[in-house]
Design an enzyme around this catalytic site. Structure first.
Site, short mmCIF file in Angstrom:
data_model
loop_
_atom_site.label_atom_id
_atom_site.label_comp_id
_atom_site.label_asym_id
_atom_site.label_seq_id
_atom_site.Cartn_x
_atom_site.Cartn_y
_atom_site.Cartn_z
N LYS A 87 -0.59 -4.86 1.37
CA LYS A 87 0.73 -4.37 1.77
C LYS A 87 1.36 -3.83 0.50
O LYS A 87 2.08 -4.55 -0.22
CB LYS A 87 1.56 -5.50 2.39
CG LYS A 87 2.87 -5.04 3.00
CD LYS A 87 3.59 -6.20 3.66
CE LYS A 87 4.94 -5.78 4.21
NZ LYS A 87 4.80 -4.94 5.43
N ALA A 127 4.77 0.34 5.26
CA ALA A 127 6.10 -0.24 5.45
C ALA A 127 6.92 0.69 6.34
O ALA A 127 6.89 1.91 6.16
CB ALA A 127 6.80 -0.43 4.11
#
Length: 246
Positions: A60, A140
């Site tokens: 991430k 994101a």
């Protein structure tokens, strides 16, 4: 000479579209918006890769919305991804850019006076490629979320040269969000491997009709339908998903 040309072409093809084939499965998970289920799908895909016996990493690269701890800023979603990665990874390898406020990433970076460096993300991703066979990268927000004054999440995906899986959060308005996102992904030149329907609104009216509409209009396969879950784990989510066909 012809054989060499075709060999080189094959390497490029495997990197662009065939990353999900054989023992190398690399994916970029994007979504229609925030909180649509990208982390759920990331963990589910990681679990499916682990079940195939692959060395699997999750990443991430950018997270906005973190807890301040004695170990520094930690994002709960990135921690879950780190916990499932095998061989194990440090937190920074999973989430190199972490910010405390839950705001758009470029705004969080500005508040922290710490710009997001896409070249650094690319270097970290390439390091993971040397140690792991399967890599699932979670974006994101949505596909066009800004990361720097010049680049957005789509630009990051292009830098990593990854095929895309789209998570559609099933709620009122999702058809428009999904179709616009699909259009933007295809316009970017990245392959769309498929999409996943995630029931974020358990009371959504005509949810099945929405799914059927999207199936008719999205020219990529539906890879899974995640119901509203009372208990959530990578193992449970994986039962509702399929990896893209090789």
């Amino acid at each position: 000479m012809k054989t060499r040309i075709w060999f080189i072409f094959g390497l490029v093809f495997n990197r662009r579209i065939g990353q999900q084939t054989g023992r190398y499965m690399h994916y970029f998970i994007t979504g229609t918006d925030t909180d649509c289920g990208k982390t759920l799908v990331t963990l589910g895909f990681m679990q499916l890769c682990l079940q195939r016996g692959l060395k699997t990493a999750g990443m991430k690269p950018v997270a906005a919305g973190a807890l301040r701890t004695h170990e520094g800023l930690l994002n709960p979603d990135a921690l879950a991804i780190q916990g499932l990665s095998n061989p194990t990874l440090s937190y920074h390898e999973v989430n190199p850019f972490c910010y405390e406020p839950a705001v758009a990433p470029h705004l969080a970076a500005r508040l922290a006076s710490r710009p997001i460096d896409l070249e650094a993300v690319e270097r970290q991703y390439k390091q993971l490629c040397n140690s792991h066979e399967a890599i699932v990268v979670e974006g994101a927000g949505g596909w066009k979320v800004p990361l720097t004054p010049e680049e957005d999440m789509a630009a990051l995906c292009r830098r990593l040269d990854l095929p895309v899986v789209l998570v559609v959060g099933l709620r009122l308005g999702c058809i428009n969000h999904a179709l616009l996102t699909v259009e933007a992904i295809l316009a970017s030149g990245q392959p769309l491997l498929g999409w996943i329907a995630n029931h974020v609104d358990a009371n959504m009216a005509m949810a099945e009709d929405n799914i059927q509409t999207l199936k008719q209009r999205i020219k990529a396969p539906l890879l899974g339908r995640i119901p509203r879950l009372d208990q959530v784990s990578a193992e449970i989510v994986a039962t509702y998903l399929s990896l893209p066909s090789s």
